[in-house]
Design an enzyme around this catalytic site. Sequence first.
Site, PDB file in Angstrom:
ATOM      1  N   SER A  26       0.838  -1.195   0.000  1.00  0.00           N
ATOM      2  CA  SER A  26       0.000   0.000   0.000  1.00  0.00           C
ATOM      3  C   SER A  26       0.873   1.244   0.000  1.00  0.00           C
ATOM      4  O   SER A  26       1.996   1.238   0.503  1.00  0.00           O
ATOM      5  CB  SER A  26      -0.892   0.006   1.246  1.00  0.00           C
ATOM      6  OG  SER A  26      -1.542   1.247   1.414  1.00  0.00           O
ATOM      7  N   LYS A  51       2.340  -3.329   5.646  1.00  0.00           N
ATOM      8  CA  LYS A  51       2.387  -3.250   4.190  1.00  0.00           C
ATOM      9  C   LYS A  51       3.816  -3.069   3.670  1.00  0.00           C
ATOM     10  O   LYS A  51       4.171  -3.595   2.608  1.00  0.00           O
ATOM     11  CB  LYS A  51       1.494  -2.111   3.696  1.00  0.00           C
ATOM     12  CG  LYS A  51       0.001  -2.407   3.830  1.00  0.00           C
ATOM     13  CD  LYS A  51      -0.377  -3.702   3.142  1.00  0.00           C
ATOM     14  CE  LYS A  51      -1.866  -3.875   2.984  1.00  0.00           C
ATOM     15  NZ  LYS A  51      -2.224  -5.186   2.367  1.00  0.00           N
ATOM     16  N   TYR A  87      -0.951  -0.578   9.942  1.00  0.00           N
ATOM     17  CA  TYR A  87      -1.185  -0.974   8.549  1.00  0.00           C
ATOM     18  C   TYR A  87       0.037  -0.664   7.675  1.00  0.00           C
ATOM     19  O   TYR A  87       0.481  -1.492   6.874  1.00  0.00           O
ATOM     20  CB  TYR A  87      -2.414  -0.225   8.054  1.00  0.00           C
ATOM     21  CG  TYR A  87      -2.856  -0.523   6.648  1.00  0.00           C
ATOM     22  CD1 TYR A  87      -3.507  -1.710   6.330  1.00  0.00           C
ATOM     23  CD2 TYR A  87      -2.669   0.422   5.632  1.00  0.00           C
ATOM     24  CE1 TYR A  87      -3.952  -1.960   5.039  1.00  0.00           C
ATOM     25  CE2 TYR A  87      -3.108   0.176   4.340  1.00  0.00           C
ATOM     26  CZ  TYR A  87      -3.748  -1.009   4.053  1.00  0.00           C
ATOM     27  OH  TYR A  87      -4.178  -1.249   2.771  1.00  0.00           O
TER      28      TYR A  87
END
Length: 293
Positions: free
Chosen positions: A141, A158, A154
């Site tokens: 991401s 990622k 997150y």
Amino acid sequence: MRLENRTAIVTGAGGGLGRAHALELARQGAKVLVNDMNGDCAEQVAAEIRGVGGEALAFAASVTDEAAVAAMVAHMMDAWGRVDILVNNAGILRDKTFAKMSLDDFRLVVDVHLMGAAICTQAVWGIMREQQYGRVVMTTSSSGLYGSFGQANYGAAKMALVGLMQTLALEGEKYGIRVNCLAPTAATQMTDGILSGDALKALAPELVSPGVVALVHEDAPTRAILCAGGGYFARANITLTEGRYVGSGDAAAEQIIRDFDAISDRGGEIVPAYGLIQSERELAGASIAQNKG
């Protein structure tokens, strides 16, 4: 580009991006195992594929459950005899600023994204090595590549997937296994409340999925980070600048500070073919500087 006689697993494919990936891979001719924690959602997508003449299985499992993932892969092997493609798509969000984030939420997000991808990949890795063919996609991401407020967990997970991809691509090369990353932007349940209404309309998940096909077909690249959204595609790279030799001693830190712009200059930067290039370059630079001295 067609994927006839290829078999694919797509995790987290009961909706959103995973569903779009599964449908596109099936449209290109692949047999698809649709994985999701929600078995009903997985079966609906599999039925959708079968309804237009494709072949699909559904399997309910958490990507963090090693036994369930092993059973999923065994089920696919019993049905089709090989695993050609794995798309690690499953994920969750637990967004908060780092100051307010619990370590439980940090661990949970890392567990699903990073460990889930590692568990699924290891479950098919031996099969792919033996058949001398495999295509693996990690879902990274822009939050990991470039940062995103409120997504420390997150983003960390990622970016870790990029590191996993880099090494697995090197280890898989002689076995015909190619490993890449996809960094998607799409309007899904996970992006509700993050993107504006107009952006959500423009960022349909289906517009990302051709990027998956590009990363898993016969002549796919390896060690690529493909950014995709709204039908627009770009490639991200982890680069290394040419740098500058500073040496050691009491003045080294001061010189780094003074020379930081020169150290950061991107004029001669490269995309290293492997991690040791950094140390090779450092040793070469040190040797040149010392010989001059």
